[in-house]
Design an enzyme around this catalytic site. Structure first.
Site, PDB file in Angstrom:
ATOM      1  N   ARG A 162       0.836  -1.214   0.000  1.00 25.41           N
ATOM      2  CA  ARG A 162       0.000   0.000   0.000  1.00 25.41           C
ATOM      3  C   ARG A 162       0.871   1.264   0.000  1.00 25.41           C
ATOM      4  O   ARG A 162       0.563   2.253   0.657  1.00 25.41           O
ATOM      5  CB  ARG A 162      -0.925   0.040   1.221  1.00 25.41           C
ATOM      6  CG  ARG A 162      -1.958  -1.035   1.277  1.00 25.41           C
ATOM      7  CD  ARG A 162      -2.994  -0.897   0.174  1.00 25.41           C
ATOM      8  NE  ARG A 162      -4.135  -1.759   0.384  1.00 25.41           N
ATOM      9  CZ  ARG A 162      -4.156  -3.053   0.057  1.00 25.41           C
ATOM     10  NH1 ARG A 162      -3.123  -3.611  -0.530  1.00 25.41           N
ATOM     11  NH2 ARG A 162      -5.236  -3.787   0.289  1.00 25.41           N
ATOM     12  N   SER A 237     -10.346  -0.338   3.568  1.00 25.56           N
ATOM     13  CA  SER A 237      -9.592  -0.535   4.812  1.00 25.56           C
ATOM     14  C   SER A 237      -9.135   0.811   5.345  1.00 25.56           C
ATOM     15  O   SER A 237      -8.486   1.571   4.620  1.00 25.56           O
ATOM     16  CB  SER A 237      -8.348  -1.390   4.558  1.00 25.56           C
ATOM     17  OG  SER A 237      -8.711  -2.617   3.995  1.00 25.56           O
ATOM     18  N   GLU A 333      -4.443   3.726   6.649  1.00 28.13           N
ATOM     19  CA  GLU A 333      -4.121   3.442   5.262  1.00 28.13           C
ATOM     20  C   GLU A 333      -4.643   4.568   4.389  1.00 28.13           C
ATOM     21  O   GLU A 333      -4.089   4.862   3.336  1.00 28.13           O
ATOM     22  CB  GLU A 333      -4.801   2.124   4.867  1.00 28.13           C
ATOM     23  CG  GLU A 333      -4.240   1.507   3.619  1.00 28.13           C
ATOM     24  CD  GLU A 333      -5.311   1.125   2.630  1.00 28.13           C
ATOM     25  OE1 GLU A 333      -4.999   1.042   1.443  1.00 28.13           O
ATOM     26  OE2 GLU A 333      -6.463   0.943   3.024  1.00 28.13           O
TER      27      GLU A 333
HETATM   28  N1  EPU Z   1     -11.002 -10.649  10.233  1.00 25.65           N
HETATM   29  C1  EPU Z   1     -11.735 -10.785  11.394  1.00 25.65           C
HETATM   30  N2  EPU Z   1     -12.693  -9.843  11.669  1.00 25.65           N
HETATM   31  C2  EPU Z   1     -12.936  -8.781  10.850  1.00 25.65           C
HETATM   32  C3  EPU Z   1     -12.163  -8.629   9.663  1.00 25.65           C
HETATM   33  C4  EPU Z   1     -11.199  -9.587   9.394  1.00 25.65           C
HETATM   34  O1  EPU Z   1     -11.547 -11.720  12.153  1.00 25.65           O
HETATM   35  O2  EPU Z   1     -13.805  -7.995  11.167  1.00 25.65           O
HETATM   36  C5  EPU Z   1     -10.008 -11.682   9.920  1.00 25.65           C
HETATM   37  C6  EPU Z   1     -10.524 -12.545   8.737  1.00 25.65           C
HETATM   38  O3  EPU Z   1     -11.301 -13.601   9.179  1.00 25.65           O
HETATM   39  C7  EPU Z   1      -9.252 -13.025   8.126  1.00 25.65           C
HETATM   40  C8  EPU Z   1      -8.299 -11.870   8.351  1.00 25.65           C
HETATM   41  O4  EPU Z   1      -8.832 -11.089   9.408  1.00 25.65           O
HETATM   42  O5  EPU Z   1      -8.728 -14.132   8.788  1.00 25.65           O
HETATM   43  C9  EPU Z   1      -8.086 -11.021   7.096  1.00 25.65           C
HETATM   44  O6  EPU Z   1      -9.311 -10.470   6.682  1.00 25.65           O
HETATM   45  P1  EPU Z   1      -9.638 -10.195   5.134  1.00 25.65           P
HETATM   46  O7  EPU Z   1      -9.364 -11.396   4.330  1.00 25.65           O
HETATM   47  O8  EPU Z   1     -11.015  -9.617   5.043  1.00 25.65           O
HETATM   48  O9  EPU Z   1      -8.585  -9.136   4.656  1.00 25.65           O
HETATM   49  P2  EPU Z   1      -7.898  -7.892   5.383  1.00 25.65           P
HETATM   50  O10 EPU Z   1      -6.513  -8.236   5.751  1.00 25.65           O
HETATM   51  O11 EPU Z   1      -8.777  -7.354   6.450  1.00 25.65           O
HETATM   52  C10 EPU Z   1      -6.852  -6.923   3.192  1.00 25.65           C
HETATM   53  C11 EPU Z   1      -6.814  -5.621   2.457  1.00 25.65           C
HETATM   54  C12 EPU Z   1      -8.114  -5.397   1.708  1.00 25.65           C
HETATM   55  C13 EPU Z   1      -8.287  -6.526   0.710  1.00 25.65           C
HETATM   56  C14 EPU Z   1      -8.285  -7.858   1.484  1.00 25.65           C
HETATM   57  C15 EPU Z   1      -8.316  -9.065   0.582  1.00 25.65           C
HETATM   58  C16 EPU Z   1      -5.323  -4.163   3.729  1.00 25.65           C
HETATM   59  C17 EPU Z   1      -5.218  -2.998   4.634  1.00 25.65           C
HETATM   60  N3  EPU Z   1      -6.557  -4.538   3.392  1.00 25.65           N
HETATM   61  O12 EPU Z   1      -7.871  -6.824   4.173  1.00 25.65           O
HETATM   62  O13 EPU Z   1      -7.992  -4.184   0.967  1.00 25.65           O
HETATM   63  O14 EPU Z   1      -9.488  -6.398  -0.032  1.00 25.65           O
HETATM   64  O15 EPU Z   1      -7.072  -7.978   2.273  1.00 25.65           O
HETATM   65  O16 EPU Z   1      -7.103  -9.234  -0.073  1.00 25.65           O
HETATM   66  O17 EPU Z   1      -4.303  -4.728   3.330  1.00 25.65           O
HETATM   67  C18 EPU Z   1      -8.374  -1.839   1.022  1.00 25.65           C
HETATM   68  O18 EPU Z   1      -7.157  -1.700   0.932  1.00 25.65           O
HETATM   69  O19 EPU Z   1      -9.156  -0.859   1.084  1.00 25.65           O
HETATM   70  C19 EPU Z   1      -8.931  -3.185   1.081  1.00 25.65           C
HETATM   71  C20 EPU Z   1     -10.230  -3.411   1.242  1.00 25.65           C
END
Ligand code: EPU
Length: 337
Positions: A162, A237, A333
């Site tokens: 990012r 995010s 972010e």
């Molecule tokens: N999780 C929870 N509770 C929540 C949210 C997440 O327990 O409320 C856990 C999920 O179960 C999972 C882990 O956290 O085990 C990761 O969650 P998720 O797969 O939804 O992805 P993320 O790490 O929260 C990142 C990116 C997103 C992108 C997704 C999918 C960043 C800051 N965010 O989110 O990007 O869509 O991975 O690749 O890296 C963005 O940048 O605006 C964005 C949405």
């Protein structure tokens, strides 16, 4: 070239914050962009793209230049690959769909990301195992002060998680006017490693997926947990996923054996901020019209009339709680303006 004064930016930022621009210029051609830049002191310029990655906490007492340049074209192609160019003001997802319609592969995992093409390299947008840098060929940019036109190749962009040179060393110096992508033809390399994508394909009984299937999977996954900014204001995010060192991580894991994690090399671990916020009991938390989304705790939402300050205050409360509970410092972010 359209010029207005004291203009509300509510419809120009996906959080839907009603901040005002002292002067607002929307440019839809390259010539108009150059003209607008010539007319305005560099220090008085604020560049606005899709408005999908910012939190406006105050009015902008500057000239806001809204980049409305559109156009997509094929630059060159071989049997296996194609280089395409999209202008900065093209909506990102519409551009992804255009590529899919031409059966060009590489962008499918990045389906439905809000925002415009021009800001995609600044953030090095990423989702479901793919980052912009994986398909980036080059971008054209114009220097705000000198109007010099420059082409940035991948190595010039210093892409990180990012992150890029446009968020760091060259922040506020250039306007990206178009981006070129190197995409695949015929033999697409599918990225289905992400668990949720696999699960969706299995659920739909798709055994031989194509790039359109991956895109449909990503769209379905995003729609199931990420709010549509046109319905509920948000900026994706809000925080980055923090990267901590292995010792810190192992200590956390002792306390919370279920904590999800991704090793980065051998010594560093990325942990999902969404999980931390959820674990701290803040998922669905609401203060007035500012809230933490009920399905994805990493996303802050505007239920209607929240101000940027209120959302910023909420983000500070979250940050403090995560620090006191886990000893981890979250970093936003989104760009706080
Ligand atoms: N999780 C929870 N509770 C929540 C949210 C997440 O327990 O409320 C856990 C999920 O179960 C999972 C882990 O956290 O085990 C990761 O969650 P998720 O797969 O939804 O992805 P993320 O790490 O929260 C990142 C990116 C997103 C992108 C997704 C999918 C960043 C800051 N965010 O989110 O990007 O869509 O991975 O690749 O890296 C963005 O940048 O605006 C964005 C949405």
């Amino acid at each position: 070239m359209q010029v207005t004064e004291n203009t509300s930016l509510k419809n120009y930022n996906t959080f839907g914050i009603d901040a005002k621009a002292q002067k607002f210029i929307s440019v839809s051609s390259y010539e108009d962009l150059r003209k607008a830049l010539q007319q305005t002191y560099a220090s008085e310029i604020f560049i606005l793209g899709g408005g999908s990655n910012m939190l406006l906490t105050q009015d902008i007492n500057k000239t806001v230049i809204h980049i409305g340049l559109t156009g997509r074209k094929i630059i060159s192609e071989t049997e296996d690959a194609v280089v395409v160019e999209a202008s900065a003001g093209e909506n990102w997802h519409q551009f992804v769909l255009w590529a899919l319609d031409h059966d060009f592969g590489g962008l499918e995992n990045l389906s439905l990301i809000p925002g415009n093409v021009g800001t995609s390299p600044i953030q090095n947008i990423g989702a479901y195992g793919v980052e912009l840098k994986d398909v980036f060929e080059s971008c054209n940019a114009i220097h705000i002060q000198t109007l010099e036109e420059v082409t940035f190749k991948p190595k010039d962009c210093e892409f990180g998680y990012r992150n890029s040179v446009f968020k760091q060393r060259l922040k506020g110096e250039y306007i990206i006017t178009s981006v070129r992508f190197r995409l695949s033809k015929n033999h697409h390399k599918l990225r289905t490693g992400y668990g949720a994508i696999k699960d969706w394909l299995t659920g739909e009984k798709i055994t031989k997926p194509g790039i359109k299937d991956i895109s449909n999977a990503v769209i379905a996954i995003r729609q199931s947990k990420l709010p549509d900014p046109r319905v509920l204001g948000n900026s994706g995010s809000f925080f980055k996923n923090p990267i901590i060192n292995k010792e810190e991580y192992l200590k956390l894991q002792e306390k919370f054996p279920e904590i999800p994690s991704y090793y980065i090399g051998e010594d560093q671990v990325k942990v999902p901020a969404g999980w931390l916020i959820d674990k701290a009991g803040l998922k669905g938390y609401r203060r007035g019209d500012a809230g933490v989304h009920k399905n994805q705790a990493l996303v802050l939402v505007n239920y209607g009339e929240a101000t940027g300050e209120e959302l910023l205050d909420l983000s500070r409360e979250i940050k403090n709680k995560i620090y006191s509970e886990f000893g981890i410092k979250l970093e936003p972010e989104v760009n706080i303006i």
